[in-house]
Enzyme design. Sequence first.
Site, PDB file in Angstrom:
ATOM      1  N   ASP A 264       0.652  -1.238  -0.014  1.00 24.49           N
ATOM      2  CA  ASP A 264       0.096  -0.044  -0.261  1.00 24.49           C
ATOM      3  C   ASP A 264       0.739   1.064  -0.023  1.00 24.49           C
ATOM      4  O   ASP A 264       0.595   1.999  -0.833  1.00 24.49           O
ATOM      5  CB  ASP A 264      -1.004   0.001   1.149  1.00 24.49           C
ATOM      6  CG  ASP A 264      -2.184  -1.038   0.961  1.00 24.49           C
ATOM      7  OD1 ASP A 264      -2.357  -1.393   0.045  1.00 24.49           O
ATOM      8  OD2 ASP A 264      -2.827  -1.501   1.993  1.00 24.49           O
TER       9      ASP A 264
ATOM     10  N   ARG B 140       1.943   5.149  17.205  1.00 23.75           N
ATOM     11  CA  ARG B 140       1.492   6.162  16.068  1.00 23.75           C
ATOM     12  C   ARG B 140       1.524   7.843  16.426  1.00 23.75           C
ATOM     13  O   ARG B 140       1.774   8.349  15.447  1.00 23.75           O
ATOM     14  CB  ARG B 140      -0.181   5.783  15.999  1.00 23.75           C
ATOM     15  CG  ARG B 140      -0.426   4.293  15.540  1.00 23.75           C
ATOM     16  CD  ARG B 140       0.506   3.783  14.663  1.00 23.75           C
ATOM     17  NE  ARG B 140       0.101   2.624  14.082  1.00 23.75           N
ATOM     18  CZ  ARG B 140       0.966   1.712  13.634  1.00 23.75           C
ATOM     19  NH1 ARG B 140       2.530   1.971  13.718  1.00 23.75           N
ATOM     20  NH2 ARG B 140       0.689   0.480  13.189  1.00 23.75           N
TER      21      ARG B 140
ATOM     22  N   SER C 171      -2.139 -10.104   8.899  1.00 25.60           N
ATOM     23  CA  SER C 171      -1.648  -8.550   8.837  1.00 25.60           C
ATOM     24  C   SER C 171      -0.862  -8.515  10.032  1.00 25.60           C
ATOM     25  O   SER C 171      -1.523  -8.643  11.066  1.00 25.60           O
ATOM     26  CB  SER C 171      -2.902  -7.533   8.646  1.00 25.60           C
ATOM     27  OG  SER C 171      -2.398  -6.225   8.935  1.00 25.60           O
TER      28      SER C 171
ATOM     29  N   ASP D 166      -5.614   2.910  12.962  1.00 25.27           N
ATOM     30  CA  ASP D 166      -4.380   3.857  12.571  1.00 25.27           C
ATOM     31  C   ASP D 166      -4.801   5.155  12.114  1.00 25.27           C
ATOM     32  O   ASP D 166      -4.083   6.108  12.110  1.00 25.27           O
ATOM     33  CB  ASP D 166      -3.217   2.874  11.954  1.00 25.27           C
ATOM     34  CG  ASP D 166      -2.589   2.080  12.862  1.00 25.27           C
ATOM     35  OD1 ASP D 166      -2.699   2.194  14.114  1.00 25.27           O
ATOM     36  OD2 ASP D 166      -2.062   0.984  12.402  1.00 25.27           O
TER      37      ASP D 166
END
Length: 399
Positions: free
Chosen positions: A16, A97, A177, A126
Site C-alpha cells: 500500500d 502512532r 496482517s 491507525d
Amino acid sequence: MGRAEKVVLAYSGGVDTSVCIPYLKEEWGVKEVITLAADLGQGDELEPIRQKALKCGAVESLVEDATASFVKDYAFPAIQANTLYENRYPLSTALARPLIAKLLVEAAEKYGADAVAHGCTGKGNDQVRFDVGIMALNPELKVLAPAREWGMSREEAITYGEKFGIEFPVKKSSPYSIDRNLLGRSIEAGPLEDPMTEPPEEIYLMTEAIANTPDEPEYVTIGFEAGIPVSINGNNLDPVALIAQLNQTVGKHGVGRLDMIENRVVGIKSREIYEAPALLVLIDAHRDLESLTLTADITQYKRGIEQTYGELVYRGLWYSPLKAALDAFIQKTQERVTGEVRLKLFKGNATIVGRRSPNSIYTPDLATYGADDQFDHKAAEGFIYIWGLPTRVWSQKTR
C-alpha cells in the site's frame, strides 16, 4: 480535501505505501513525495526499504531511528499509567502512532511540505491516530490517505504499482496482517477472522509455546525509580536495552500472548492477537509496586484515570488536552513509586512473588497477627459503630 504540491509519506515498504507514491503523483497531482520510515526497534533492515522508496519515485527517502524516544517518551508514561485498553491490551502498536505522526509533522516542516500522507484504509484505528495526531501537532497541514479512497483490492493495487515499475517479490503471500515494534507484535486477518479458530503456533515470534518453555522457573527482579523501570536483577539498563532483554527473558517462558475481541474506534469488532512480553510484565509489576507505596484513595482513584488514559491513547488522542491533564496527575502519583518487584516466570505465567520499597507504607507491626501487633483492636468497635451508622438508620426506617 485540497491536493498538495509536496507530501511527506509514512512509508513501510509494503504494497500500500509503495503504491501510494505513484498514485499520489499520477492521480492527485503531487509533484514531490518524500518518504519517512520510522525505526521503532522492529528489527527490520531499513536501508533496503529506504532504497525501495526511491525506486518507487520518492524524491527523498528518510529513515528515522526513534526507538529510544519510543520507549522513554511513549512506553514509559503508559507503564506509569498502567495502560491497558479494555483491561487487556497494553497498546504496544497504538503507542507508536503518535510518535510517527510527530516525525511526519517535523519532516513536513523541515522540507516545506504542505501535506503528509499515510497508507491506512478506512476500517482501521491507525487512520484515526495519524489524522488526529497530525492535526493536533500542526492543524495547517493537509492529511492525505490514498488507500482510504482508491477502492483497489490488494491485487489491483499490485497491478497498479507494476505499471510504474514497482516490483513486488513473488512469494507465497501471508494471509496475516502483522505490525511489529520493540514493544510487541499485532497479528490479525486471514484465518484469525474466525473468532473460534485457534491461532496457529507459526504466527508467534516473541513468545515460546508452553510445550517448549523451560521446565524450571526463572526469577527476575525489576527495579523502578519514580514509576520508571530502570533495572533488571540489580543491573541498571538504558530504556531500549531493558525492554529488549525483558522481552527475551519473559518470552522464552511463554509469557506475553493475548487473544482478544477488540472494539475498534470506527465501531467494528476485531479479533486481535498480540505479543507484548516486556510491556505486560512491566505494567503488572508497576501496578503491584504502587500498591505498596501509594495510599488507598490514590490507588483506587487512579484506576479510573488509567481506564480513561487507555481509551484516549487507543482512540488517537495522545496529544489532547485531557491526556495532558491526566499526565500531570499521573506524574504526581509516581514520585514515591520506587522499589523492586520480584517475579517468577514459569510455563506461561509471570507471578509476582515479592516487592520492596524505601517508600513502602506497608507497616508490619500493624499488619501482623503475631505478638508484635501494635493495632488497637478496641478502637475497631467505635469505628464500626460510626461507619455503619447510616446503614443502621436506613434499616430502622425501612423495616
